[in-house]
Design a protein around this motif. Structure first.
Motif, short mmCIF file in Angstrom:
data_model
loop_
_atom_site.label_atom_id
_atom_site.label_comp_id
_atom_site.label_asym_id
_atom_site.label_seq_id
_atom_site.Cartn_x
_atom_site.Cartn_y
_atom_site.Cartn_z
N ASN A 49 48.26 -2.37 66.25
CA ASN A 49 49.07 -1.46 67.07
C ASN A 49 50.31 -0.97 66.32
N ASN A 50 50.32 -1.09 65.03
CA ASN A 50 51.50 -0.80 64.21
C ASN A 50 51.61 0.72 63.98
N TYR A 51 51.78 1.46 65.08
CA TYR A 51 51.67 2.92 65.08
C TYR A 51 52.50 3.62 64.01
N LEU A 52 53.73 3.19 63.83
CA LEU A 52 54.65 3.88 62.93
C LEU A 52 54.76 3.21 61.56
N GLY A 53 54.02 2.12 61.38
CA GLY A 53 54.09 1.41 60.11
C GLY A 53 55.36 0.60 59.96
N PHE A 54 55.99 0.22 61.07
CA PHE A 54 57.29 -0.46 61.02
C PHE A 54 57.19 -1.97 60.78
N ALA A 55 56.01 -2.57 60.97
CA ALA A 55 55.92 -4.03 60.93
C ALA A 55 56.36 -4.62 59.59
N ASP A 56 56.20 -3.85 58.50
CA ASP A 56 56.60 -4.35 57.18
C ASP A 56 57.54 -3.37 56.49
N HIS A 57 58.27 -2.58 57.27
CA HIS A 57 59.15 -1.57 56.69
C HIS A 57 60.39 -2.24 56.07
N PRO A 58 60.76 -1.87 54.86
CA PRO A 58 61.87 -2.56 54.18
C PRO A 58 63.21 -2.46 54.91
N GLU A 59 63.52 -1.33 55.53
CA GLU A 59 64.80 -1.20 56.23
C GLU A 59 64.85 -2.12 57.45
N ILE A 60 63.73 -2.25 58.12
CA ILE A 60 63.68 -3.11 59.30
C ILE A 60 63.77 -4.57 58.89
N THR A 239 56.35 -2.86 75.85
CA THR A 239 56.51 -3.86 74.80
C THR A 239 57.42 -3.32 73.70
N LEU A 240 57.88 -4.24 72.89
CA LEU A 240 58.62 -3.90 71.67
C LEU A 240 57.83 -4.38 70.46
N SER A 241 56.52 -4.51 70.66
CA SER A 241 55.67 -5.13 69.65
C SER A 241 54.62 -4.19 69.07
N LYS A 242 54.57 -2.95 69.54
CA LYS A 242 53.55 -2.03 69.05
C LYS A 242 54.19 -1.03 68.09
N ALA A 243 54.60 0.13 68.58
CA ALA A 243 55.21 1.09 67.66
C ALA A 243 56.44 0.53 66.96
N TRP A 244 57.16 -0.37 67.66
CA TRP A 244 58.40 -0.88 67.07
C TRP A 244 58.15 -2.01 66.07
N GLY A 245 56.94 -2.54 66.05
CA GLY A 245 56.55 -3.47 64.99
C GLY A 245 57.13 -4.86 65.07
N VAL A 246 57.71 -5.25 66.22
CA VAL A 246 58.37 -6.56 66.27
C VAL A 246 57.77 -7.35 67.44
N VAL A 247 58.56 -7.72 68.42
CA VAL A 247 58.05 -8.48 69.57
C VAL A 247 59.04 -8.33 70.72
N ASN A 366 39.85 2.09 67.50
CA ASN A 366 40.57 2.38 66.26
C ASN A 366 41.97 2.88 66.58
N ILE A 367 42.93 2.47 65.79
CA ILE A 367 44.28 3.01 65.91
C ILE A 367 44.74 3.43 64.51
N VAL A 368 44.88 4.74 64.33
CA VAL A 368 45.47 5.22 63.08
C VAL A 368 46.98 5.12 63.19
N THR A 369 47.65 5.06 62.07
CA THR A 369 49.10 4.91 62.05
C THR A 369 49.73 5.94 61.14
N ALA A 370 51.06 6.01 61.20
CA ALA A 370 51.79 6.91 60.32
C ALA A 370 51.65 6.51 58.86
N GLU A 371 51.31 5.24 58.63
CA GLU A 371 51.25 4.72 57.26
C GLU A 371 49.93 5.05 56.56
N HIS A 372 48.88 5.35 57.31
CA HIS A 372 47.61 5.67 56.67
C HIS A 372 47.72 6.95 55.84
N THR A 373 47.12 6.92 54.67
CA THR A 373 47.03 8.13 53.84
C THR A 373 45.72 8.85 54.17
#
Length: 396
Positions: A49-60, A239-247, A366-373
């Motif tokens: 569910n990591n829609y925006l690719g935030f789960a491993d984003h360096p700024e976050i 939730t704060l666990s999908k697009a926001w990448g946390v919990v 399937n869930i595509v995300t902003a991070e997919h090329t």
């Protein structure tokens, strides 16, 4: 003679195995990203569910580390005793401003948020009318209340009107719907639902787990998408666990909603507050999505491309309107076999069957995300084409 624990456990597990419903989660060996490593295999990841690719984003991650170092590893208590740190309240003010609501409160998870908010609001003599395909957390939350419970047909304002007309109540009337439905990817017709609810003096309650970060300006969600974000007769949870990448989970809406939940919501009252690192990561995620709109732009560009190509290949995506893109296989075994074959091809996409979805409508979600090329998506589509031909599903 009493049933022993061992016999109960063995009987239940045997029943699950016999029905083909036993779950064995795959294990990620790397961070949850568009390309990751699962059970020792490098794969394109279409399962998260990591829609925006935030789960491993360096700024976050950097903000999480900053809060960890400044505020410690844990909050140390429940919020109502000694666990409310200044950063918790700062984030809730940030979230309310983002959602354009009078107040916001953060809870442990989206699941417990539904239990806490529904359990707090609904009393004996109240009426709650729920969409037939609402999330399991809503269903379980409603089971804990003593309100009169009714169901309306999925995303059907006319049927909602019928149910409300046939059932009156002197107490609170609540219409409950997901904003985006997690299995089919369709969007609730919120404008028409709210119109019907108001006709009968009902409040509308929207679980926006899959809409926040995906719909509305800057990802403000389904309620914002339809223009009702400032309405005091609309409650937003999610939730704060999908697009926001946390919990975490949240409730936002009427200015007095937060105060009542602080005093009455049992999951809030009896759960330790979020660790500082979680709060820091969430705060950074809200900053990032507003500062860099290209995340949402890429998410929707990828979504449109992936859906169009699946349709060209002859797959049925059940009319999905969002990045949640189901591919219909019909029977559960066909969906599970397709998932196994895709994994062998290097694509991680999970099959879902009854009871998660109705019989005969097993699918891969399937869930595509902003991070997919584009290369990631083309790789996955080529695998789908081969698997679909082998299973006589794709027509293209």
């Amino acid at each position: 003679m009493a049933t022993s624990l061992s016999s109960r456990l063995r009987a239940e597990l045997a029943g699950l195995r016999d029905q083909g419903l036993s779950i064995h989660p795959r294990v990620l060996d790397a961070a949850n990203r568009a390309r990751t490593r699962v059970d020792g295999r490098d794969v394109v990841n279409l399962a998260s569910n990591n829609y925006l690719g935030f789960a491993d984003h360096p700024e976050i991650k950097a903000r999480a580390e900053q809060y960890l170092r400044e505020w410690g590893a844990g909050a140390g208590a429940v919020r109502t005793i000694a666990g409310t740190l200044r950063i918790h309240e700062d984030f809730e003010e940030q979230l309310a401003a983002f959602k354009h609501t009078g107040s916001a409160l953060v809870l442990g998870s989206g699941f417990t948020t539904n239990q806490g908010v529904l359990g707090t609001l609904l009393q004996p003599g109240d009426l709650v009318v729920s969409d037939e395909l609402n999330h399991a957390s809503i269903i379980d939350g409603l089971r804990l209340t003593k309100a009169t419970k009714k169901i309306y047909k999925h995303a059907d304002p006319e049927d909602l009107d019928r149910v409300l007309a046939e059932n009156d109540a002197d107490g609170l009337k609540l219409v409950v719907t997901d904003g985006v439905f997690s299995m089919d990817g369709d969007i609730a017709p919120l404008g028409r639902l709210i119109e019907v609810a108001r006709k009968y003096g009902a409040v509308t309650y929207v679980d926006d787990a899959h809409g926040s970060g995906v719909l509305g300006a800057d990802g403000r969600g389904t309620v914002h998408h339809f223009g009702f974000e400032t309405a005091e007769d609309v409650i937003q949870v999610g939730t704060l666990s999908k697009a926001w990448g946390v919990v975490g989970g949240y409730a936002a809406g009427h200015p007095d909603l937060r105060e009542l939940l602080i005093n009455r919501a049992r999951p809030y009252l009896f759960s330790t507050a979020h660790p500082p690192a979680v709060v820091g990561a969430l705060s950074a995620a809200l900053d990032l999505v507003q500062r860099e709109p290209e995340f949402m732009a890429r998410l929707w560009e990828n979504t449109r491309y992936f859906k169009a190509e699946l349709a060209r290949l002859g797959f049925d995506t059940l009319g999905s309107q969002t990045p949640i893109t189901p591919v219909l296989f019909g029977e559960a075994e066909a969906a599970f076999e397709a998932s196994r074959r895709l994994f062998a091809e290097g694509v991680f996409a999970v099959g879902l069957g009854f009871p998660t979805v109705p019989r005969g409508q097993a699918r891969i979600r399937n869930i595509v995300t902003a991070e997919h090329t584009r290369d990631d998506l083309d790789f996955a589509l080529a695998a789908y084409a081969r698997v679909g031909r082998a299973l006589s599903v794709a027509q293209g």
